[in-house]
Design an enzyme around this catalytic site. Sequence first.
Site, PDB file in Angstrom:
ATOM      1  N   HIS A 156      12.435   5.426  13.324  1.00 48.09           N
ATOM      2  CA  HIS A 156      12.402   5.522  11.844  1.00 48.09           C
ATOM      3  C   HIS A 156      13.312   6.668  11.278  1.00 48.09           C
ATOM      4  CE1 HIS A 156      10.450   6.360   8.138  1.00 48.09           C
ATOM      5  NE2 HIS A 156       9.902   4.843   8.024  1.00 48.09           N
ATOM      6  N   ARG A 180       2.124   8.097   8.967  1.00 50.28           N
ATOM      7  CA  ARG A 180       1.761   9.575   8.849  1.00 50.28           C
ATOM      8  C   ARG A 180       0.365  10.058   9.547  1.00 50.28           C
ATOM      9  NH1 ARG A 180       4.756   9.098   4.123  1.00 50.28           N
ATOM     10  NH2 ARG A 180       5.351  11.066   3.156  1.00 50.28           N
ATOM     11  N   GLU A 222       0.088  -8.802  -1.499  1.00 52.43           N
ATOM     12  CA  GLU A 222      -0.646  -8.449  -0.074  1.00 52.43           C
ATOM     13  C   GLU A 222      -2.040  -7.416  -0.715  1.00 52.43           C
ATOM     14  OE1 GLU A 222       1.696  -7.389   3.432  1.00 52.43           O
ATOM     15  OE2 GLU A 222       0.496  -5.533   3.305  1.00 52.43           O
ATOM     16  N   HIS A 240       5.651   5.364  13.435  1.00 54.13           N
ATOM     17  CA  HIS A 240       6.042   6.099  12.309  1.00 54.13           C
ATOM     18  C   HIS A 240       4.995   6.585  11.320  1.00 54.13           C
ATOM     19  CE1 HIS A 240       5.345   3.331   8.647  1.00 54.13           C
ATOM     20  NE2 HIS A 240       5.489   2.344   9.849  1.00 54.13           N
ATOM     21  N   ASP A 277       1.108  -1.172  -0.296  1.00 52.27           N
ATOM     22  CA  ASP A 277       0.091   0.161   0.005  1.00 52.27           C
ATOM     23  C   ASP A 277       0.882   1.176  -0.077  1.00 52.27           C
ATOM     24  OD1 ASP A 277       0.939  -0.065   2.537  1.00 52.27           O
ATOM     25  OD2 ASP A 277      -0.658  -0.863   3.472  1.00 52.27           O
ATOM     26  N   GLU A 305      -2.219   5.083   2.829  1.00 47.41           N
ATOM     27  CA  GLU A 305      -2.257   3.611   2.458  1.00 47.41           C
ATOM     28  C   GLU A 305      -3.491   3.104   1.915  1.00 47.41           C
ATOM     29  OE1 GLU A 305      -0.599   4.895   5.172  1.00 47.41           O
ATOM     30  OE2 GLU A 305       1.465   4.769   4.627  1.00 47.41           O
TER      31      GLU A 305
HETATM   32  C1  UD1 Z   1       6.477   4.928   3.884  1.00 46.33           C
HETATM   33  C2  UD1 Z   1       5.105   4.419   3.461  1.00 46.33           C
HETATM   34  C3  UD1 Z   1       4.362   3.610   4.654  1.00 46.33           C
HETATM   35  C4  UD1 Z   1       5.216   2.346   5.091  1.00 46.33           C
HETATM   36  C5  UD1 Z   1       6.655   3.128   5.640  1.00 46.33           C
HETATM   37  C6  UD1 Z   1       7.446   2.175   5.957  1.00 46.33           C
HETATM   38  C7  UD1 Z   1       3.935   5.724   1.603  1.00 46.33           C
HETATM   39  C8  UD1 Z   1       3.205   7.012   1.368  1.00 46.33           C
HETATM   40  N1  UD1 Z   1       4.318   5.823   2.956  1.00 46.33           N
HETATM   41  O1  UD1 Z   1       6.375   6.103   4.884  1.00 46.33           O
HETATM   42  O2  UD1 Z   1       2.977   3.052   4.095  1.00 46.33           O
HETATM   43  O3  UD1 Z   1       4.471   2.307   6.201  1.00 46.33           O
HETATM   44  O4  UD1 Z   1       7.384   3.826   4.572  1.00 46.33           O
HETATM   45  O5  UD1 Z   1       8.479   2.501   6.908  1.00 46.33           O
HETATM   46  O6  UD1 Z   1       4.299   5.142   0.688  1.00 46.33           O
HETATM   47  N2  UD1 Z   1      13.890   8.445   5.207  1.00 46.33           N
HETATM   48  C9  UD1 Z   1      15.392   8.288   5.145  1.00 46.33           C
HETATM   49  N3  UD1 Z   1      15.857   7.283   4.770  1.00 46.33           N
HETATM   50  C10 UD1 Z   1      15.315   6.134   4.619  1.00 46.33           C
HETATM   51  C11 UD1 Z   1      13.895   6.241   4.815  1.00 46.33           C
HETATM   52  C12 UD1 Z   1      13.210   7.378   5.067  1.00 46.33           C
HETATM   53  O7  UD1 Z   1      16.050   9.448   5.529  1.00 46.33           O
HETATM   54  O8  UD1 Z   1      15.878   5.185   4.352  1.00 46.33           O
HETATM   55  C13 UD1 Z   1      13.496   9.622   5.498  1.00 46.33           C
HETATM   56  C14 UD1 Z   1      13.277  10.845   4.729  1.00 46.33           C
HETATM   57  O9  UD1 Z   1      13.512  12.167   5.066  1.00 46.33           O
HETATM   58  C15 UD1 Z   1      12.069  10.549   3.624  1.00 46.33           C
HETATM   59  C16 UD1 Z   1      11.023  10.470   5.061  1.00 46.33           C
HETATM   60  O10 UD1 Z   1      11.891   9.587   5.803  1.00 46.33           O
HETATM   61  O11 UD1 Z   1      11.736  11.797   3.311  1.00 46.33           O
HETATM   62  C17 UD1 Z   1       9.889   9.903   4.915  1.00 46.33           C
HETATM   63  O12 UD1 Z   1       9.861   8.484   4.092  1.00 46.33           O
HETATM   64  P1  UD1 Z   1       8.460   8.187   3.162  1.00 46.33           P
HETATM   65  O13 UD1 Z   1       8.838   7.080   2.595  1.00 46.33           O
HETATM   66  O14 UD1 Z   1       8.041   9.533   2.313  1.00 46.33           O
HETATM   67  O15 UD1 Z   1       7.657   8.029   4.271  1.00 46.33           O
HETATM   68  P2  UD1 Z   1       7.521   6.891   5.376  1.00 46.33           P
HETATM   69  O16 UD1 Z   1       6.721   7.455   6.739  1.00 46.33           O
HETATM   70  O17 UD1 Z   1       8.637   6.195   5.513  1.00 46.33           O
HETATM   71  N1  UDP Z   2      11.703  -3.505  10.862  1.00 43.29           N
HETATM   72  C1  UDP Z   2      13.321  -3.559  10.825  1.00 43.29           C
HETATM   73  N2  UDP Z   2      13.974  -2.583  11.589  1.00 43.29           N
HETATM   74  C2  UDP Z   2      13.333  -1.671  12.131  1.00 43.29           C
HETATM   75  C3  UDP Z   2      12.126  -1.537  12.036  1.00 43.29           C
HETATM   76  C4  UDP Z   2      11.436  -2.513  11.644  1.00 43.29           C
HETATM   77  O1  UDP Z   2      13.560  -4.231  10.092  1.00 43.29           O
HETATM   78  O2  UDP Z   2      14.478  -0.930  12.947  1.00 43.29           O
HETATM   79  C5  UDP Z   2      11.118  -4.121   9.991  1.00 43.29           C
HETATM   80  C6  UDP Z   2       9.914  -4.938  10.809  1.00 43.29           C
HETATM   81  O3  UDP Z   2      10.471  -6.178  11.162  1.00 43.29           O
HETATM   82  C7  UDP Z   2       9.021  -5.247   9.674  1.00 43.29           C
HETATM   83  C8  UDP Z   2       9.193  -4.084   8.662  1.00 43.29           C
HETATM   84  O4  UDP Z   2      10.323  -3.570   8.964  1.00 43.29           O
HETATM   85  O5  UDP Z   2       9.158  -6.448   8.779  1.00 43.29           O
HETATM   86  C9  UDP Z   2       7.875  -3.179   8.882  1.00 43.29           C
HETATM   87  O6  UDP Z   2       8.332  -1.977   8.491  1.00 43.29           O
HETATM   88  P1  UDP Z   2       7.463  -0.374   8.711  1.00 43.29           P
HETATM   89  O7  UDP Z   2       7.177  -0.535  10.036  1.00 43.29           O
HETATM   90  O8  UDP Z   2       8.590   0.404   8.419  1.00 43.29           O
HETATM   91  O9  UDP Z   2       6.359  -0.380   7.743  1.00 43.29           O
HETATM   92  P2  UDP Z   2       5.015  -0.803   7.883  1.00 43.29           P
HETATM   93  O10 UDP Z   2       5.032  -2.505   8.119  1.00 43.29           O
HETATM   94  O11 UDP Z   2       4.233  -0.202   8.727  1.00 43.29           O
HETATM   95  O12 UDP Z   2       4.408  -0.565   6.379  1.00 43.29           O
END
Ligand code: UD1
Ligand code: UDP
Length: 382
Positions: free
Chosen positions: A243, A212, A120, A210, A98, A134
């Site tokens: 995160h 939104r 999924e 984490h 999602d 999502e």
């Molecule tokens: C995204 C997904 C969410 C998922 C989550 C898992 C969307 C809209 N959201 O949200 O469904 O649950 O990932 O974690 O697709 N950043 C870094 N390094 C990284 C990752 C993120 O610096 O490796 C920072 C960046 O500033 C980035 C921000 O996190 O802009 C947000 O990342 P983004 O993918 O937009 O949103 P998530 O909250 O991670």
């Molecule tokens: N996870 C990880 N390291 C972390 C936190 C989570 O490897 O520090 C793994 C967790 O076991 C799961 C996945 O990341 O498999 C979940 O990701 P996240 O919570 O970022 O996203 P969501 O599942 O909510 O979309």
Amino acid sequence: MKKIRVMSIFGTRPEAIKMAPLVKELERREAIESLCCVTAQHRQMLDSVLDIFRITPDFDLNIMEPGQTLSTITTKCLLGLEKVFQEAKPHLVLVHGDTTTAFSAALAAFYGQIKVGHVEAGLRTYDKYSPFPEEMNRTLVGDLCDLHFSPTAANRDNLRREGITKGVFLTGNTVIDAMSTTVRPNFCFPTRILNDLDYEGKTVIAVTCHRRENYGEPMKNIMTALRRLVETYPQAELVYPVHLSPVVREAAGKYLAGHERIHLIDPIDVEEMHNLMARCSFVMTDSGGLQEEAPALGKPVLVLRRETERPEAVAAGTVKLAGTGEEDIFALGAQLITDKTFYDSMAHAVNPYGDGHACERIADAVAYAFGLRDRAPEEFRA
Ligand code: UD1
Ligand code: UDP
């Protein structure tokens, strides 16, 4: 023999964890040419998963920017994928879950008139803004897709109610396949604090947060409740791999930093995370993936959200919806720490989400859909 060219596309940590075992399964199939494209919606958190599962993508759009918006993710994915499709000409694109990567990739494939499969498929809350974005992402992906791989019967039934009946396969969730390679009793954590924790003597609580829709007031409530739990119960020890989102890091720093029994650490790799869950006392999270993994490990989960698209473990009694109010979260956390009967009632291993064979079923279903197999795979039964 002409091979089916299947391109798996993903961009964030959870998609990578759940697509990695599928990429490996597709690579093992003779009839399939497996290609992997990452958008890198996440950079570091994605690369950590690619390293653990030893996956080298064929294409990398490298789109991530600090504080990115939904629109920038979508447009960068669309433009990047158009070029990738022109070059690679896949017969089938696979997307996961999602995220905005999943939605954009499904849309880009549709624009290119390429078949799309959704791993999924069929999870729903039916609340447009929760989880945001999502719920809309996965609903739109469902409309764009030709093949739908539903983890559970309830997920498949959601699709049926929406009139999606063709190309639907009940497979189980690939995350359970992933866990078969990560969880080990003798695992030694590279992150020192995780080795040093007293998992037997203390109540170690694994936390992630984490989403939104939790930004702002809900996140403040959640974190205030977590801090109160640690301040109230000296046996409580909280581990929170924070995160990399700047919004989340700021909130965690503001509400949770500076307590000796609150360990705010950088994101850990997936092997460490799964083994932390296996050893901790219980989990408090707003994550989707953790809600599926912890029940398989027999760990109670308090979900820090108002709803969940994963009701199976709630029905099984191992997950409770704590909501996003400070008092409710504190009360349920306190009960898990102090009331052994309550704790034991939640701490039993259940596997409503998979049996570790989801990837085989998905690869079989792909072969079946392309006429390379004469019957659909057996359905997953919980
Ligand atoms: C995204 C997904 C969410 C998922 C989550 C898992 C969307 C809209 N959201 O949200 O469904 O649950 O990932 O974690 O697709 N950043 C870094 N390094 C990284 C990752 C993120 O610096 O490796 C920072 C960046 O500033 C980035 C921000 O996190 O802009 C947000 O990342 P983004 O993918 O937009 O949103 P998530 O909250 O991670
Ligand atoms: N996870 C990880 N390291 C972390 C936190 C989570 O490897 O520090 C793994 C967790 O076991 C799961 C996945 O990341 O498999 C979940 O990701 P996240 O919570 O970022 O996203 P969501 O599942 O909510 O979309």
